[in-house]
Each structure stands twice: as C-alpha cells, then as structure tokens.
Design a protein around this motif. Structure first.
Motif, PDB file in Angstrom:
ATOM      1  N   SER A  89     -24.442 -27.995   3.916  1.00 18.91           N
ATOM      2  CA  SER A  89     -23.702 -28.681   4.981  1.00 18.91           C
ATOM      3  C   SER A  89     -24.375 -28.449   6.315  1.00 18.91           C
ATOM      4  CB  SER A  89     -22.253 -28.178   5.038  1.00 18.91           C
ATOM      5  OG  SER A  89     -21.594 -28.372   3.802  1.00 18.91           O
ATOM      6  N   CYS A  90     -23.901 -29.162   7.328  1.00 17.41           N
ATOM      7  CA  CYS A  90     -24.357 -28.979   8.701  1.00 17.41           C
ATOM      8  C   CYS A  90     -23.141 -29.014   9.624  1.00 17.41           C
ATOM      9  CB  CYS A  90     -25.363 -30.047   9.102  1.00 17.41           C
ATOM     10  SG  CYS A  90     -24.711 -31.746   9.042  1.00 17.41           S
ATOM     11  N   VAL A  91     -23.298 -28.454  10.826  1.00 14.08           N
ATOM     12  CA  VAL A  91     -22.232 -28.418  11.821  1.00 14.08           C
ATOM     13  C   VAL A  91     -22.723 -29.095  13.089  1.00 14.08           C
ATOM     14  CG1 VAL A  91     -20.794 -26.944  13.286  1.00 14.08           C
ATOM     15  CG2 VAL A  91     -21.209 -26.307  10.900  1.00 14.08           C
ATOM     16  N   PHE A  92     -21.858 -29.932  13.682  1.00 12.70           N
ATOM     17  CA  PHE A  92     -22.122 -30.501  14.998  1.00 12.70           C
ATOM     18  C   PHE A  92     -20.921 -30.229  15.881  1.00 12.70           C
ATOM     19  CE2 PHE A  92     -25.433 -32.702  12.817  1.00 12.70           C
ATOM     20  CZ  PHE A  92     -26.377 -33.043  13.789  1.00 12.70           C
ATOM     21  N   VAL A  93     -21.174 -29.675  17.070  1.00 16.46           N
ATOM     22  CA  VAL A  93     -20.136 -29.448  18.066  1.00 16.46           C
ATOM     23  C   VAL A  93     -20.003 -30.717  18.896  1.00 16.46           C
ATOM     24  CG1 VAL A  93     -19.394 -28.046  20.034  1.00 16.46           C
ATOM     25  CG2 VAL A  93     -20.655 -26.986  18.131  1.00 16.46           C
ATOM     26  N   THR A  94     -18.766 -31.183  19.080  1.00 16.43           N
ATOM     27  CA  THR A  94     -18.524 -32.446  19.778  1.00 16.43           C
ATOM     28  C   THR A  94     -17.552 -32.235  20.936  1.00 16.43           C
ATOM     29  OG1 THR A  94     -16.740 -32.967  18.233  1.00 16.43           O
ATOM     30  CG2 THR A  94     -18.934 -33.807  17.697  1.00 16.43           C
ATOM     31  N   ALA A  95     -17.379 -33.264  21.734  1.00 17.00           N
ATOM     32  CA  ALA A  95     -16.426 -33.200  22.849  1.00 17.00           C
ATOM     33  C   ALA A  95     -15.038 -33.541  22.325  1.00 17.00           C
ATOM     34  CB  ALA A  95     -16.838 -34.159  23.961  1.00 17.00           C
ATOM     35  N   GLY A  96     -14.465 -32.612  21.568  1.00 17.09           N
ATOM     36  CA  GLY A  96     -13.151 -32.800  20.978  1.00 17.09           C
ATOM     37  C   GLY A  96     -13.231 -33.338  19.567  1.00 17.09           C
ATOM     38  N   CYS A  97     -12.113 -33.184  18.831  1.00 16.37           N
ATOM     39  CA  CYS A  97     -12.073 -33.598  17.428  1.00 16.37           C
ATOM     40  C   CYS A  97     -12.060 -35.112  17.279  1.00 16.37           C
ATOM     41  CB  CYS A  97     -10.848 -32.980  16.758  1.00 16.37           C
ATOM     42  SG  CYS A  97     -10.837 -33.126  14.969  1.00 16.37           S
ATOM     43  N   ASN A  98     -11.493 -35.846  18.233  1.00 22.84           N
ATOM     44  CA  ASN A  98     -11.532 -37.308  18.146  1.00 22.84           C
ATOM     45  C   ASN A  98     -12.969 -37.819  18.083  1.00 22.84           C
ATOM     46  OD1 ASN A  98      -8.793 -37.699  18.111  1.00 22.84           O
ATOM     47  ND2 ASN A  98      -8.682 -38.829  20.029  1.00 22.84           N
ATOM     48  N   LEU A  99     -13.839 -37.238  18.919  1.00 19.79           N
ATOM     49  CA  LEU A  99     -15.236 -37.671  18.900  1.00 19.79           C
ATOM     50  C   LEU A  99     -15.898 -37.269  17.587  1.00 19.79           C
ATOM     51  CD1 LEU A  99     -17.378 -39.130  20.564  1.00 19.79           C
ATOM     52  CD2 LEU A  99     -18.141 -36.902  21.404  1.00 19.79           C
ATOM     53  N   ALA A 100     -15.513 -36.131  17.030  1.00 18.21           N
ATOM     54  CA  ALA A 100     -16.041 -35.733  15.722  1.00 18.21           C
ATOM     55  C   ALA A 100     -15.715 -36.791  14.671  1.00 18.21           C
ATOM     56  CB  ALA A 100     -15.466 -34.381  15.312  1.00 18.21           C
ATOM     57  N   PHE A 101     -14.495 -37.327  14.729  1.00 18.44           N
ATOM     58  CA  PHE A 101     -14.110 -38.368  13.777  1.00 18.44           C
ATOM     59  C   PHE A 101     -14.927 -39.638  14.012  1.00 18.44           C
ATOM     60  CE2 PHE A 101     -11.543 -41.998  12.395  1.00 18.44           C
ATOM     61  CZ  PHE A 101     -11.279 -41.634  11.073  1.00 18.44           C
ATOM     62  N   VAL A 102     -15.075 -40.040  15.262  1.00 20.46           N
ATOM     63  CA  VAL A 102     -15.870 -41.234  15.574  1.00 20.46           C
ATOM     64  C   VAL A 102     -17.292 -41.080  15.051  1.00 20.46           C
ATOM     65  CG1 VAL A 102     -16.869 -42.615  17.444  1.00 20.46           C
ATOM     66  CG2 VAL A 102     -14.477 -41.899  17.572  1.00 20.46           C
ATOM     67  N   HIS A 103     -17.889 -39.916  15.282  1.00 23.20           N
ATOM     68  CA  HIS A 103     -19.255 -39.681  14.815  1.00 23.20           C
ATOM     69  C   HIS A 103     -19.337 -39.734  13.300  1.00 23.20           C
ATOM     70  CE1 HIS A 103     -20.945 -37.661  18.694  1.00 23.20           C
ATOM     71  NE2 HIS A 103     -20.515 -38.885  18.885  1.00 23.20           N
ATOM     72  N   ALA A 104     -18.334 -39.187  12.625  1.00 17.99           N
ATOM     73  CA  ALA A 104     -18.320 -39.228  11.167  1.00 17.99           C
ATOM     74  C   ALA A 104     -18.270 -40.677  10.672  1.00 17.99           C
ATOM     75  CB  ALA A 104     -17.132 -38.438  10.624  1.00 17.99           C
ATOM     76  N   MET A 105     -17.429 -41.496  11.299  1.00 18.26           N
ATOM     77  CA  MET A 105     -17.328 -42.894  10.892  1.00 18.26           C
ATOM     78  C   MET A 105     -18.623 -43.653  11.168  1.00 18.26           C
ATOM     79  SD  MET A 105     -14.345 -43.245   9.484  1.00 18.26           S
ATOM     80  CE  MET A 105     -14.661 -41.585   8.847  1.00 18.26           C
ATOM     81  N   LEU A 106     -19.221 -43.420  12.321  1.00 21.61           N
ATOM     82  CA  LEU A 106     -20.489 -44.073  12.629  1.00 21.61           C
ATOM     83  C   LEU A 106     -21.566 -43.701  11.615  1.00 21.61           C
ATOM     84  CD1 LEU A 106     -20.579 -43.653  16.521  1.00 21.61           C
ATOM     85  CD2 LEU A 106     -20.601 -45.844  15.291  1.00 21.61           C
ATOM     86  N   ALA A 107     -21.511 -42.475  11.116  1.00 22.26           N
ATOM     87  CA  ALA A 107     -22.536 -41.997  10.190  1.00 22.26           C
ATOM     88  C   ALA A 107     -22.406 -42.605   8.796  1.00 22.26           C
ATOM     89  CB  ALA A 107     -22.488 -40.475  10.097  1.00 22.26           C
ATOM     90  N   ILE A 108     -21.196 -43.032   8.405  1.00 17.76           N
ATOM     91  CA  ILE A 108     -21.005 -43.446   7.008  1.00 17.76           C
ATOM     92  C   ILE A 108     -20.634 -44.917   6.829  1.00 17.76           C
ATOM     93  CG2 ILE A 108     -20.357 -41.104   6.354  1.00 17.76           C
ATOM     94  CD1 ILE A 108     -17.446 -42.042   6.176  1.00 17.76           C
ATOM     95  N   LEU A 109     -20.241 -45.613   7.902  1.00 19.18           N
ATOM     96  CA  LEU A 109     -19.731 -46.973   7.754  1.00 19.18           C
ATOM     97  C   LEU A 109     -20.750 -48.032   8.146  1.00 19.18           C
ATOM     98  CD1 LEU A 109     -16.089 -46.818   9.195  1.00 19.18           C
ATOM     99  CD2 LEU A 109     -16.852 -46.543   6.836  1.00 19.18           C
ATOM    100  N   ASP A 110     -20.751 -49.117   7.384  1.00 15.06           N
ATOM    101  CA  ASP A 110     -21.364 -50.368   7.798  1.00 15.06           C
ATOM    102  C   ASP A 110     -20.247 -51.364   8.074  1.00 15.06           C
ATOM    103  OD1 ASP A 110     -24.170 -49.777   7.637  1.00 15.06           O
ATOM    104  OD2 ASP A 110     -23.945 -49.712   5.459  1.00 15.06           O
ATOM    105  N   SER A 111     -20.562 -52.431   8.784  1.00 18.71           N
ATOM    106  CA  SER A 111     -19.559 -53.413   9.150  1.00 18.71           C
ATOM    107  C   SER A 111     -18.825 -53.923   7.913  1.00 18.71           C
ATOM    108  CB  SER A 111     -20.221 -54.589   9.881  1.00 18.71           C
ATOM    109  OG  SER A 111     -19.256 -55.545  10.255  1.00 18.71           O
ATOM    110  N   GLY A 112     -17.480 -53.898   7.972  1.00 22.59           N
ATOM    111  CA  GLY A 112     -16.664 -54.387   6.877  1.00 22.59           C
ATOM    112  C   GLY A 112     -16.326 -53.358   5.826  1.00 22.59           C
TER     113      GLY A 112
END
Length: 389
Positions: A89-112
């Motif tokens: 695994s890896c760890v990334f520190v973000t500006a709050g947990c909401n941004l952590a969720f956004v980053h996770a979604m950006l990393a795994i989702l394509d449009s649709g």
C-alpha cells in the motif's frame, strides 16, 4: 457563458443553505453541522507556534506528505487498525478527508463509471463522484442502517468501480459489524471492484459498538482504499489534514493527482498532525464520555416523542437519523424548524434518503446544556409541524 452542465447537476452544499437560514434567524441552536465542540490538544498548537524557524519550512514538501507524519501514520495504522502499509500500500496526506475521497475517485474512475453508495450516504461523496463524471448508484441499507450485501451484489455491473462504506456512519451513526465488512470486502475482491472505506469517525463508538478496518483483512490491500481524518477526533477541522491508504498500484496516479491539485498538504498542519498522533486516542476518550451522555439524551427525547432512532448501543459518530411523521418534505421541515422554532437540523434527502421524511441530528458541536435546549426545541417543533402539516 455558462458553467459546466456536469456541475449544474450536482446538488448545492446543504450545510451552506442551512447556515444561511440560521444567519437569518438569530438565536437558532444548530444541531446541523457535524463538528466537535472541543479544539486540538495544546501540543498541536505548540507545534504550530514552533513552525517557520528555518527557510526550508516555507518551501514545498514531498507530495505524499512529510516523512515524520508518514512514519507516525504508519505506526498508528499498524497499532490501532491492524493495517500494514508497506509493501502493498501507499499513503498520501491530503487537505482533509474530503480531498482524500476526491483523489481516490480521480485515480480509479473514467467517465460514466459507477460507484455504489449505501443510502443514506455522505452527500459530499455523491457530489464528488458526479463532479468528476462518475455515476452514483444508490443502494439502500437495511432498516437498521446496516449493510445489505445481497442488494449490493445485485447492483454491481461491469461499469462498477467501487463500493463506498462509511463506519461509524455519517449520517445515521450506525457502526458496521466486522462480519458484514469482511463479507463486503470479499465480494469486492471477487467482482474486481475497489472497496473504499471512510474511517473519519473511527474513535467515536459507544457501548458495545466496535470499529473495524477492512484494510486489515488478509489480501485486502490490493483492492481497498481507506480514508482517515484529523478533523473530528482531534478537533482540527480548520487545519485541513486527512490521509488515504491505497493499493501500491495507485501510487503513480495518486502522485499525478496530488501534484496537480495540491502539491502537498500545508506543512504547518502536517507538523501539528504529528503532535496529535503522539497523543493519539487518549485525547478523545474524555470527550467520548460527554458525547455518550448527549447521545442518550437525544435518543431518549426523540423516542419519547415517537421518533425512535436505532438502539443506543448500536451507534457511533455523533448523529441520530430519525424518521419524522409529517406530510412536509424534509427541506421545508428543516426551514420551518429554524424560522419558527429556532433549531437547525439537516434534511435527510441531502443524504440520499427516500421513503418519507428524515432528518440528521448532530449533537457533537455543543455543550450539554445547549444540546438539551436544542433537543427540547426540536421535539416541540416536530410535534407542532406534524400536527399542522
């Protein structure tokens, strides 16, 4: 010139709407926003005061986070959550947990692509998925707000990329049991989708409720993304520090996202977070005793008024989510509670709740006397509005 059609379809932040109504109604007691009434440990503030003595401290830091904080996070995860970061695994520190969720979604989702959220769900999760072009698939939990594994299984399609769970839960306060989380995590592995688990309220459990981290399961690191926050437990909402633990295969895409959107979390806040982890869970324990008393007061008052919540031993976080018998829609109910009875709650529809009128009651941000007064106003208001609806 118009804004993006994608953004136009995203709901307005409900807390901002409620806050505007509160500002227009002086004397309102807010049982709305989900924050705690206490601030951070003295050591956190002291660490911030010591910051800035060298020129290097005013430069950018590593995109994944400050080395001291990453080390402290890894020790905390292994000790308290049973989550071993390296090498899978890896760890990334973000500006709050909401941004952590956004980053996770950006990393795994394509449009649709589809993301399953368990309703009622945290509204910012829905908003984030929609903003980046994903599709939310809402799957109701059971009547006791626990995981309905059969419903999730039936909702998974070839476009499904993730199932999101939040435990202890916002908005219901439910704590998902270990067996259900294990079964769901295994289903995600079997079907080739990510299990994204938000553990923001990990320390806020009461009575017989026990928090469990799916990232600790053997084999889970390959498909599990775990999200954490300093905002609630340490009273650090304004410091904006959170982090995510993700499969090592996502390290490169997460690095691209972090470097583009943030570069690095604020260094002074990361130094403060190190101080918070040195104190750890012990800082939260005395506050839990107060929250537990308020939790029972809210539960008893709502139950006596004919609006029972879950059994008090089954709850965590600092929320109740009662169903209200009224012909009013929940947004109208929330506005009238503020303007006519000077007490604020959040309408359940903002969390994807359907099938009647529900509200989220938050008791974490106020002292005991103010919560008691607020709940008294709430019960009086609900009875009045139900009678005249």
């Amino acid at each position: 010139m118009t804004a993006s059609r994608r953004l136009a379809a995203v709901q307005a932040p409900v807390i901002s709407v409620i806050s505007r109504w509160i500002a227009e109604t002086p004397g309102t007691i807010s049982l709305g926003q989900g924050v705690v009434s206490y601030g951070p440990p003295r050591e956190v503030v002291d660490a911030a005061h010591r910051f800035g003595e060298t020129i290097e401290e005013h430069s950018y830091g590593p995109i994944e986070g400050e080395p001291d904080l990453l080390e402290a996070i890894e020790h905390k995860l292994a000790r308290e959550n049973g989550v071993v970061v390296r090498p899978h695994s890896c760890v990334f520190v973000t500006a709050g947990c909401n941004l952590a969720f956004v980053h996770a979604m950006l990393a795994i989702l394509d449009s649709g692509d589809e993301v399953i959220l368990l309703a009622p769900y945290y509204f910012n999760h829905e908003m984030a998925v929609q903003m980046i072009g994903g599709r939310v698939v809402s799957v109701p939990t059971r009547t006791d707000h626990q995981i309905d594994l059969d419903a999730i299984r039936a909702a998974i399609t070839p476009r499904t990329r993730a199932v999101v769970t939040v435990s202890p839960n916002n908005p219901t306060g439910a704590v998902y049991d270990e067996a259900s989380l294990r079964a769901l995590n295994a289903l995600c592995a079997e079907r080739g989708v990510f299990h994204v688990h938000d553990e923001t309220y990990e320390y806020f459990t009461y009575g017989s409720a026990v928090h469990f981290s799916p990232g600790s399961i053997d084999g889970a690191p390959a498909h599990t993304i775990s999200l954490y926050s300093f905002s609630k437990a340490f009273g650090m909402a304004g410091w904006r520090v959170g982090y995510l633990v993700a499969p090592a295969a996502l390290e490169e895409p997460l690095g691209k996202i972090q470097d583009t959107s943030l570069i690095c979390a604020t260094i002074v806040s990361q130094r403060a977070a190190v101080a918070a982890l040195r104190i750890g869970r012990a800082y939260v324990t005395p506050h839990l005793q107060v929250l537990d008393r308020m939790r029972r007061r809210v539960h008893d008052a709502l139950s006596a008024a004919g609006m029972p919540c879950d059994a008090p031993e089954a709850l965590g976080a600092f929320y109740s989510f009662p169903r209200v018998r009224t012909r009013l829609d929940d947004m109208t109910l929330a506005e009238r509670l503020i303007r006519e009875h000077r007490v604020a709650v959040v309408p359940g529809s903002a969390f994807g709740a359907t099938g009647g009128c529900t509200i989220r009651v938050s008791y974490g941000a106020l002292d005991e006397a103010t919560v008691a007064e607020g709940v008294g106003r709430l019960v009086t208001g609900l009875r009045a509005l139900a009678a005249h609806a």
